[in-house]
Design a protein around this motif. Structure first.
Motif, PDB file in Angstrom:
ATOM      1  N   GLY A 117     -53.753  23.099  15.154  1.00 12.25           N
ATOM      2  CA  GLY A 117     -53.378  23.938  16.217  1.00 12.25           C
ATOM      3  C   GLY A 117     -52.568  24.992  15.849  1.00 12.25           C
ATOM      4  N   THR A 118     -51.700  25.087  14.781  1.00 13.52           N
ATOM      5  CA  THR A 118     -50.933  26.239  14.539  1.00 13.52           C
ATOM      6  C   THR A 118     -51.488  27.421  14.543  1.00 13.52           C
ATOM      7  OG1 THR A 118     -51.324  25.650  12.242  1.00 13.52           O
ATOM      8  CG2 THR A 118     -49.214  24.580  13.130  1.00 13.52           C
ATOM      9  N   VAL A 159     -48.394  25.110  19.218  1.00 14.24           N
ATOM     10  CA  VAL A 159     -49.329  24.037  19.218  1.00 14.24           C
ATOM     11  C   VAL A 159     -49.881  23.687  20.833  1.00 14.24           C
ATOM     12  CG1 VAL A 159     -50.347  21.825  18.609  1.00 14.24           C
ATOM     13  CG2 VAL A 159     -49.003  23.313  16.949  1.00 14.24           C
TER      14      VAL A 159
END
Ligand code: SAM
Length: 346
Positions: A117-118, A159
């Motif tokens: 998710g970064t 995130v």
């Protein structure tokens, strides 16, 4: 040849694919393709003790080789779902174009992505364009300091905001949480709370001792899926949710909650009897069991010019001798350590 322009011709003259079925009657129709073994996080249960292995780029499958392989798995071997994973898939340059081309070549195949998710927020449009509608997002803690202690990096806010953006954009989301005793197990109720108003599916994963079971922290053994369930049941009324036979998670819903919670018995290996997964590593190694050794070197086969028909036959041969479960696959691997989930393709 398995290549960008030859795969379809050489497969089966437009005949329907012949499903890939092992000797126990399990149909393998789900491919997990790792597009890189590199990651921008260094999760303590995933990164090898001496740090991430740095692989030479030329040892990785090229995008074209991956496209050809995906086409073979779909058109010839009957795969109908492909999960793009890694390492962290969003760090490999060229992923959006690869996904666009894959979508063009395989219009009827479900494409999925697993990510930390970064880098998700800036890639959401590209993923939607490629027809990806379901994402698995790994978030091991909701507390910034613990997130950092597990992953080696700050960035939880980023995130969580990508999670909201993706949900707002209509992606269906599963959240993966590896439960580490004494590190994040006290957050289990907080993760259950995430499913109260949101349609997310939170799945608690038993940590697997990947690098070398003998060197895994002993605390990892202290928490298993049953213990996770007990912790949830202390605070919540859990009702079982129906799952497909190939699911690796037991799923539950708290009555009235929008989402579900699940337990992935990754170390206990309770779901081998329905396993439908094939894995291809970023270096082109095929595995028919997460716990087993690689069974084919697809990259070498492609680079030596094997035809799709020859590769199809080779895959069917290794599938025919697939281990019945992860315990037996592990024994057959003899005592060699597994490497990391990032190198295998999680
Ligand atoms: N980088 C992406 C991510 O973080 O989701 C995809 C690759 S990652 C290897 C895929 C999943 O494997 C993540 O949910 C991660 O937590 C999980 N994983 C990695 N090592 C593990 C281990 N030793 N035990 C259990 N799960 C593990």
């Amino acid at each position: 040849m398995v290549g960008p322009s030859h795969g379809r011709q050489a497969t089966s003259d437009d005949r329907s694919p012949v499903p890939l079925v092992d000797s126990l009657g399990r149909r393998l129709d789900y491919l997990r393709l790792s597009v890189t073994d590199r990651c921008n996080l260094h999760c303590r249960y995933c990164t090898p003790p001496r740090g991430s292995e740095r692989t030479d780029r030329s040892t990785l499958l090229t995008w074209e080789e991956m496209e050809g392989l995906c086409e073979m798995f779909v058109a010839s071997l009957g795969v109908n779902r492909i999960r793009i994973t890694g390492g962290e898939p969003l760090i490999r340059r060229g992923l959006p174009d690869f996904l666009d081309r894959l979508r063009g070549r395989l219009p009827g195949t479900e494409l999925l992505l697993t990510t930390n998710g970064t880098l998700l927020a800036e890639n959401l449009d590209a993923l939607a364009r490629a027809g990806i509608h379901r994402l698995n997002l790994s978030i091991d803690s909701l507390r910034p300091a613990i997130y950092r202690a597990i992953t080696g990096r700050d960035g939880l806010d980023r995130v969580l905001s990508a999670l909201d953006l993706a949900t707002g954009a209509g992606f269906a989301i599963k959240i993966n949480v590896v439960v580490l005793a004494g590190v994040n197990d006290d957050e289990i109720p907080d993760f259950v709370e995430m499913t109260r108003d949101r349609p997310w599916s939170v799945r608690f994963i038993e940590p697997m001792p990947f690098h070398d079971a003998r060197r895994a922290p002993s605390s990892w053994a202290q928490i298993d899926g049953d213990r996770v369930r007990e912790i949830m049941e202390r605070s919540y009324d859990l009702r079982s949710e129906p799952c497909p036979p190939s699911a690796t998670a037991a799923a539950y819903r708290v009555p009235g909650f929008a989402g579900t919670v699940g337990i992935i018995y990754a170390r206990s290996r309770r779901f081998c009897s329905g396993c439908s997964r094939l894995r291809v590593s970023a270096q082109g190694q095929l595995r028919t069991c997460l716990y087993g050794a690689p069974v084919l070197d697809l990259k070498t086969m492609i680079r030596e010019g094997m035809t799709t028909a020859e590769m199809d036959a080779a895959v069917r041969r290794v599938v025919a001798t697939r281990a019945p479960n992860g315990q037996e696959a592990e024994t057959a691997r003899s005592r060699a350590p597994l490497g990391s989930m990032a190198s295998i393709g999680g």
